[in-house]
Design a protein around this motif. Structure first.
Motif, PDB file in Angstrom:
ATOM      1  N   ASN A  87       0.666  -1.409  -0.182  1.00 18.84           N
ATOM      2  CA  ASN A  87       0.531   0.003   0.027  1.00 18.84           C
ATOM      3  C   ASN A  87       0.750   1.475   0.112  1.00 18.84           C
ATOM      4  O   ASN A  87       2.163   1.175  -0.043  1.00 18.84           O
ATOM      5  CB  ASN A  87      -1.127  -0.081   0.908  1.00 18.84           C
ATOM      6  N   ILE A  88       0.473   2.878  -0.546  1.00 16.64           N
ATOM      7  CA  ILE A  88       1.334   3.628  -1.012  1.00 16.64           C
ATOM      8  C   ILE A  88       0.068   4.602   0.665  1.00 16.64           C
ATOM      9  O   ILE A  88      -0.491   4.686   0.710  1.00 16.64           O
ATOM     10  CB  ILE A  88       0.461   4.595  -1.719  1.00 16.64           C
ATOM     11  N   ILE A  89       1.945   4.911   1.452  1.00 19.02           N
ATOM     12  CA  ILE A  89       1.218   5.113   2.783  1.00 19.02           C
ATOM     13  C   ILE A  89       2.269   7.241   2.994  1.00 19.02           C
ATOM     14  O   ILE A  89       2.713   6.857   1.971  1.00 19.02           O
ATOM     15  CB  ILE A  89       1.949   4.755   4.298  1.00 19.02           C
ATOM     16  N   SER A  90       1.579   8.067   3.286  1.00 20.82           N
ATOM     17  CA  SER A  90       2.482   9.147   3.833  1.00 20.82           C
ATOM     18  C   SER A  90       2.648   9.505   5.481  1.00 20.82           C
ATOM     19  O   SER A  90       1.769   8.901   5.759  1.00 20.82           O
ATOM     20  CB  SER A  90       0.489  10.076   2.469  1.00 20.82           C
ATOM     21  N   SER A  91       3.055  10.681   4.718  1.00 20.24           N
ATOM     22  CA  SER A  91       3.450  11.230   6.127  1.00 20.24           C
ATOM     23  C   SER A  91       2.362  12.600   6.543  1.00 20.24           C
ATOM     24  O   SER A  91       1.673  12.433   6.034  1.00 20.24           O
ATOM     25  CB  SER A  91       5.315  11.860   6.431  1.00 20.24           C
ATOM     26  N   ALA A  92       2.381  13.435   7.906  1.00 18.76           N
ATOM     27  CA  ALA A  92       2.008  14.387   8.072  1.00 18.76           C
ATOM     28  C   ALA A  92       2.701  15.799   7.095  1.00 18.76           C
ATOM     29  O   ALA A  92       3.520  15.440   6.863  1.00 18.76           O
ATOM     30  CB  ALA A  92       1.992  14.927   9.248  1.00 18.76           C
ATOM     31  N   PRO A  93       1.000  15.990   6.314  1.00 21.98           N
ATOM     32  CA  PRO A  93       2.164  17.045   5.321  1.00 21.98           C
ATOM     33  C   PRO A  93       2.207  17.778   6.232  1.00 21.98           C
ATOM     34  O   PRO A  93       2.545  18.119   7.364  1.00 21.98           O
ATOM     35  CB  PRO A  93       0.690  17.246   5.167  1.00 21.98           C
ATOM     36  N   HIS A  94       3.169  18.975   5.201  1.00 20.18           N
ATOM     37  CA  HIS A  94       3.716  20.896   5.967  1.00 20.18           C
ATOM     38  C   HIS A  94       2.310  21.509   6.383  1.00 20.18           C
ATOM     39  O   HIS A  94       1.595  21.635   5.952  1.00 20.18           O
ATOM     40  CB  HIS A  94       3.632  21.498   4.783  1.00 20.18           C
ATOM     41  N   SER A  95       2.456  22.130   7.582  1.00 23.86           N
ATOM     42  CA  SER A  95       1.641  22.863   8.210  1.00 23.86           C
ATOM     43  C   SER A  95       0.921  24.529   7.364  1.00 23.86           C
ATOM     44  O   SER A  95       0.248  24.501   7.664  1.00 23.86           O
ATOM     45  CB  SER A  95       1.823  23.113   9.223  1.00 23.86           C
ATOM     46  N   GLY A  96       1.657  24.441   6.307  1.00 21.64           N
ATOM     47  CA  GLY A  96       1.556  25.801   5.708  1.00 21.64           C
ATOM     48  C   GLY A  96       1.814  27.226   6.914  1.00 21.64           C
ATOM     49  O   GLY A  96       2.061  28.788   6.270  1.00 21.64           O
ATOM     50  N   SER A  97       2.898  27.043   7.551  1.00 24.33           N
ATOM     51  CA  SER A  97       3.376  28.180   8.361  1.00 24.33           C
ATOM     52  C   SER A  97       4.216  28.950   8.330  1.00 24.33           C
ATOM     53  O   SER A  97       4.695  30.309   8.574  1.00 24.33           O
ATOM     54  CB  SER A  97       4.209  26.832   9.478  1.00 24.33           C
ATOM     55  N   GLY A  98       4.688  28.834   6.488  1.00 26.24           N
ATOM     56  CA  GLY A  98       5.661  29.772   6.099  1.00 26.24           C
ATOM     57  C   GLY A  98       7.241  29.187   6.652  1.00 26.24           C
ATOM     58  O   GLY A  98       8.497  30.088   5.780  1.00 26.24           O
ATOM     59  N   GLU A  99       7.818  28.126   7.835  1.00 26.81           N
ATOM     60  CA  GLU A  99       8.533  28.339   8.312  1.00 26.81           C
ATOM     61  C   GLU A  99       9.150  27.189   7.445  1.00 26.81           C
ATOM     62  O   GLU A  99       8.399  25.436   7.061  1.00 26.81           O
ATOM     63  CB  GLU A  99       8.592  28.459   9.685  1.00 26.81           C
ATOM     64  N   TRP A 100      10.556  26.903   7.938  1.00 22.44           N
ATOM     65  CA  TRP A 100      10.855  25.223   7.551  1.00 22.44           C
ATOM     66  C   TRP A 100      10.539  23.959   8.492  1.00 22.44           C
ATOM     67  O   TRP A 100      10.310  24.778   9.773  1.00 22.44           O
ATOM     68  CB  TRP A 100      12.211  25.645   8.014  1.00 22.44           C
ATOM     69  N   GLU A 101       9.598  23.060   7.300  1.00 23.47           N
ATOM     70  CA  GLU A 101       9.411  21.870   8.780  1.00 23.47           C
ATOM     71  C   GLU A 101      10.071  21.135   7.754  1.00 23.47           C
ATOM     72  O   GLU A 101      10.234  20.526   6.527  1.00 23.47           O
ATOM     73  CB  GLU A 101       7.630  21.751   8.705  1.00 23.47           C
ATOM     74  N   PHE A 102      10.307  19.613   9.135  1.00 27.64           N
ATOM     75  CA  PHE A 102      10.706  18.625   8.353  1.00 27.64           C
ATOM     76  C   PHE A 102       9.986  17.626   7.772  1.00 27.64           C
ATOM     77  O   PHE A 102       9.243  17.132   8.361  1.00 27.64           O
ATOM     78  CB  PHE A 102      11.895  17.296   9.027  1.00 27.64           C
ATOM     79  N   ILE A 103       9.653  16.808   6.324  1.00 24.28           N
ATOM     80  CA  ILE A 103       8.952  16.449   5.856  1.00 24.28           C
ATOM     81  C   ILE A 103       9.711  15.249   6.137  1.00 24.28           C
ATOM     82  O   ILE A 103      10.211  15.088   4.770  1.00 24.28           O
ATOM     83  CB  ILE A 103       7.933  17.031   4.415  1.00 24.28           C
ATOM     84  N   GLY A 104       8.807  14.121   6.060  1.00 28.50           N
ATOM     85  CA  GLY A 104       9.596  13.004   6.234  1.00 28.50           C
ATOM     86  C   GLY A 104       8.865  11.690   6.949  1.00 28.50           C
ATOM     87  O   GLY A 104       7.785  11.828   7.709  1.00 28.50           O
ATOM     88  N   MET A 105       9.260  10.057   6.249  1.00 33.03           N
ATOM     89  CA  MET A 105       8.803   9.022   7.186  1.00 33.03           C
ATOM     90  C   MET A 105       9.608   8.008   7.647  1.00 33.03           C
ATOM     91  O   MET A 105      10.763   7.874   6.810  1.00 33.03           O
ATOM     92  CB  MET A 105       7.889   9.008   6.527  1.00 33.03           C
ATOM     93  N   SER A 106       9.089   7.246   8.342  1.00 32.30           N
ATOM     94  CA  SER A 106       9.786   6.010   8.617  1.00 32.30           C
ATOM     95  C   SER A 106       9.291   4.608   8.621  1.00 32.30           C
ATOM     96  O   SER A 106       8.250   4.648   9.164  1.00 32.30           O
ATOM     97  CB  SER A 106      10.780   5.631  10.160  1.00 32.30           C
ATOM     98  N   ALA A 107       9.049   2.958   7.719  1.00 29.09           N
ATOM     99  CA  ALA A 107       8.376   2.470   8.293  1.00 29.09           C
ATOM    100  C   ALA A 107       9.312   1.283   7.266  1.00 29.09           C
ATOM    101  O   ALA A 107      10.265   1.527   6.234  1.00 29.09           O
ATOM    102  CB  ALA A 107       7.636   2.852   6.899  1.00 29.09           C
TER     103      ALA A 107
END
Length: 250
Positions: free
Chosen positions: A73-93
């Motif tokens: 199955n295709i799984i995904s991480s939490a998305p960017h919050s739209g804060s305008g700041e740097w956020e780390f977008i990633g996942m482990s599985a």
């Protein structure tokens, strides 16, 4: 054609001086833009992956990480919050080894930098350079695997031919099973058990009396046998079918 415009930015606020910032302008048609490696990634011996990227965006849910899991199955991480700041977008599985697939799903304008991907349970280290045949620069601590080295089983009738567990580490705690008066003449002599040429290993001895004999298959400094003392060690480099001493302590 592509549904995004990509440009490299000269960003004075870049998180890492060795990583450029790229701008991805989503063109609002054709669904999500998928940013991925240009080659299939798969590493034998590992079932687990960790990957991610730093993202900056003012658009809610502009980017998320996605992959094909071990179940298919295709799984995904939490998305960017739209804060305008740097956020780390990633996942482990656990990932699909039959059809590995890792990507970033982009549905809004976003700036990106410092991607990272590691196999196994090693934490992702954004900003570090990946190792390759052309070299690398490491960020953080290099941790070597530690395994137990046991004497040959008595029933084999080969007391001088030792086999260290392959693919379990570079440091071996030599367990003499209560009898340290032993001799090592060969290490992993079978072709299937040999370590790749250039592999450096360290044998750690907690007891004295174990001899590593200088011979055609284990070439020691000044042709001098190594005899362990309590808390001593010897390091060897693999030549494929033979070993050469790098250093000794004790």
């Amino acid at each position: 054609g592509s549904n995004a415009h990509i440009a490299v930015l000269d960003d004075p606020e870049a998180l890492y001086p060795d990583h450029h910032v790229i701008s991805v302008d989503h063109l609002k048609y054709g669904g999500a833009f998928k940013l991925m490696s240009d080659q299939t990634l798969n590493v034998p011996g590992h079932d687990y992956v960790t990957f991610g990227i730093y993202a900056r965006s003012s658009v809610l849910r502009s980017i998320s990480a996605a992959m094909r899991s071990a179940s298919g199955n295709i799984i995904s991480s939490a998305p960017h919050s739209g804060s305008g700041e740097w956020e780390f977008i990633g996942m482990s599985a656990l990932y699909s080894k039959t059809a590995p697939y890792f990507y970033f799903s982009i549905t809004g304008d976003v700036e990106l930098t410092a991607p990272t991907l590691t196999f196994g349970h090693t934490p992702a280290t954004p900003g570090a350079s990946l190792m390759s045949s052309s070299g690398a620069r490491m960020s953080g601590t290099l941790t070597l695997g530690v395994a137990i080295g046991l004497p040959p089983a008595r029933e084999l009738g080969t007391p001088y031919y030792w086999k260290l567990p392959k693919n379990e580490g570079n440091v071996f705690l030599m367990d003499m099973v209560g009898d340290p008066i032993r001799t090592i003449i060969r290490l992993n002599h079978s072709t299937a058990d040999r370590f790749p040429r250039g592999t450096v290993i360290t044998l750690m001895f907690s007891e004295g009396g174990t001899r590593v004999r200088d011979n055609g298959y284990i070439k020691l400094r000044d042709n001098e046998d190594f005899v362990s003392v309590p808390n001593s060690s010897i390091s060897l480099i693999s030549g494929g079918a033979s070993w050469t001493e790098v250093s000794r302590n004790g």
